[in-house]
Design an enzyme around this catalytic site. Sequence first.
Site, PDB file in Angstrom:
ATOM      1  N   CYS A  11     -14.592  -1.296  -2.968  1.00  0.00           N
ATOM      2  CA  CYS A  11     -13.306  -1.569  -3.223  1.00  0.00           C
ATOM      3  C   CYS A  11     -13.121  -3.737  -2.314  1.00  0.00           C
ATOM      4  O   CYS A  11     -13.806  -3.617  -2.035  1.00  0.00           O
ATOM      5  CB  CYS A  11     -13.158  -0.906  -1.526  1.00  0.00           C
ATOM      6  SG  CYS A  11     -11.188  -1.376  -1.233  1.00  0.00           S
ATOM      7  N   ARG A  67     -11.746  -5.302   1.061  1.00  0.00           N
ATOM      8  CA  ARG A  67     -12.561  -4.803   2.374  1.00  0.00           C
ATOM      9  C   ARG A  67     -12.075  -5.990   3.820  1.00  0.00           C
ATOM     10  O   ARG A  67     -13.111  -5.317   4.560  1.00  0.00           O
ATOM     11  CB  ARG A  67     -13.547  -4.573   2.134  1.00  0.00           C
ATOM     12  CG  ARG A  67     -14.668  -3.371   1.106  1.00  0.00           C
ATOM     13  CD  ARG A  67     -15.720  -2.966   1.359  1.00  0.00           C
ATOM     14  NE  ARG A  67     -16.138  -4.001   0.078  1.00  0.00           N
ATOM     15  CZ  ARG A  67     -17.648  -3.667  -0.080  1.00  0.00           C
ATOM     16  NH1 ARG A  67     -18.147  -3.696   0.516  1.00  0.00           N
ATOM     17  NH2 ARG A  67     -18.002  -4.271  -1.326  1.00  0.00           N
ATOM     18  N   TRP A  93      -3.373  -0.640  -0.006  1.00  0.00           N
ATOM     19  CA  TRP A  93      -1.871  -0.863  -1.093  1.00  0.00           C
ATOM     20  C   TRP A  93      -3.061  -1.447  -2.153  1.00  0.00           C
ATOM     21  O   TRP A  93      -3.613  -1.812  -2.565  1.00  0.00           O
ATOM     22  CB  TRP A  93      -1.337  -2.151  -0.181  1.00  0.00           C
ATOM     23  CG  TRP A  93      -1.807  -3.605  -0.046  1.00  0.00           C
ATOM     24  CD1 TRP A  93      -2.612  -4.249  -0.288  1.00  0.00           C
ATOM     25  CD2 TRP A  93      -2.298  -3.599   1.138  1.00  0.00           C
ATOM     26  NE1 TRP A  93      -2.918  -5.223   0.133  1.00  0.00           N
ATOM     27  CE2 TRP A  93      -2.989  -4.682   1.434  1.00  0.00           C
ATOM     28  CE3 TRP A  93      -2.155  -2.989   2.652  1.00  0.00           C
ATOM     29  CZ2 TRP A  93      -3.675  -5.385   2.517  1.00  0.00           C
ATOM     30  CZ3 TRP A  93      -2.435  -3.892   3.532  1.00  0.00           C
ATOM     31  CH2 TRP A  93      -3.385  -5.194   3.737  1.00  0.00           C
ATOM     32  N   GLU A 122      -4.108  -2.649 -10.993  1.00  0.00           N
ATOM     33  CA  GLU A 122      -4.390  -1.375 -11.084  1.00  0.00           C
ATOM     34  C   GLU A 122      -3.023   0.008 -11.343  1.00  0.00           C
ATOM     35  O   GLU A 122      -3.018   0.559 -12.380  1.00  0.00           O
ATOM     36  CB  GLU A 122      -4.741  -0.770  -8.835  1.00  0.00           C
ATOM     37  CG  GLU A 122      -5.792  -1.391  -8.948  1.00  0.00           C
ATOM     38  CD  GLU A 122      -5.614  -0.981  -7.547  1.00  0.00           C
ATOM     39  OE1 GLU A 122      -6.188   0.116  -7.303  1.00  0.00           O
ATOM     40  OE2 GLU A 122      -5.116  -1.091  -6.256  1.00  0.00           O
TER      41      GLU A 122
END
Length: 360
Positions: free
Chosen positions: A66, A69, A236, A241
């Site tokens: 991720c 973070r 979010w 992506e």
Amino acid sequence: MITTTVLYKEAKSFITQCYEELNIADRIEVRLKEIEIEIKSTGYYTHTYEEIEHGAKLAWRNSNRCIGRLFWDKLRVLDARHINDDEGVQQEIIHHIHYATNAGKILPTITIFKPNLGENNNIQIHNHQLLRYAGYETNQGIIGDPISIPFTKECESLGWEGKKTNYDMLPIVYSIDGQEKKWFSVPREVILEVPIEHPEFDFSPLQAKWYAVPMISDMRLEIGGITYSAAPFNGWYMGTEIGARNFADEFRYNMLPQVADLIGLDTKRNSTLWKDRALVELNIAVLYSFKKNGVSIVDHHSAAQQFQQFEKQESACGRELTGNWGWLIPPMSPATTHIFHNRYENKIIKPNFFPNNKTN
């Protein structure tokens, strides 16, 4: 299931870290004695809300894949451990979607269902994400999201029927205590979708849209040796992506050729870099559309800067930073971010999230 000896060891490690970070270290000894007694009596122990709240936050902080973070301590933790019936599961999932969406001002959220205490004592959510579009193989070609074809077939085998459009929302499939799988459709009024348009070009022929919130639902949360097999969570979207993966990948919606045609690019030769130019415009459209509709999203350059701030914070706290480089670099223009030029140790630290179908 792990042995009681290993469970207590995992619990001790977590409780010590958790209570030290929460500045309640004076309570560690008493709490560990309570846990030891409960494990000897039942074979497991029960987290307090304070423990699952911080444990879930730590799991996000430790998530090597991720890039977002920096906001780990802003996670909202919804406790659904008391739920063990169909109506309750459905209501909690719908509540999560509604709460996390927050009319577009997305809230990082996790809903934690009861712990997995064995094959006949657990809750499973079988969707990869709470919201995702169906995919169909037809005589006229693939409709919808190709990656969803296997799960769509599974849903159809359970009795669900889609309308066979490019953006049919899949139902939620779940099971309780090892019983048969059940499904329900998420009410349309709690699903926020964003129509995709471009600030300069006419993208209306694409008829593209995407759901506002990515809510992962097929990972198990492990805190102090206790596993929660149903713990859907979300942050979010980072724009790439959607724009560089969901819309652009050839094995997904494969929109780059259409975008190139819409903006008049020469697609006869790779050397015109038409794919690159189309990719940029598609990602501009995603970011523009989300912002125009008041939906939280971050571009990959800002996300990388936020991750750099996270790195500095972890260093200042004396914590080891771990990361999966292949996942942290954005799928578009990665070399423009500092992450591309760094290396990270892909070491797994618990609490953490793990694929439900694999051992850690």
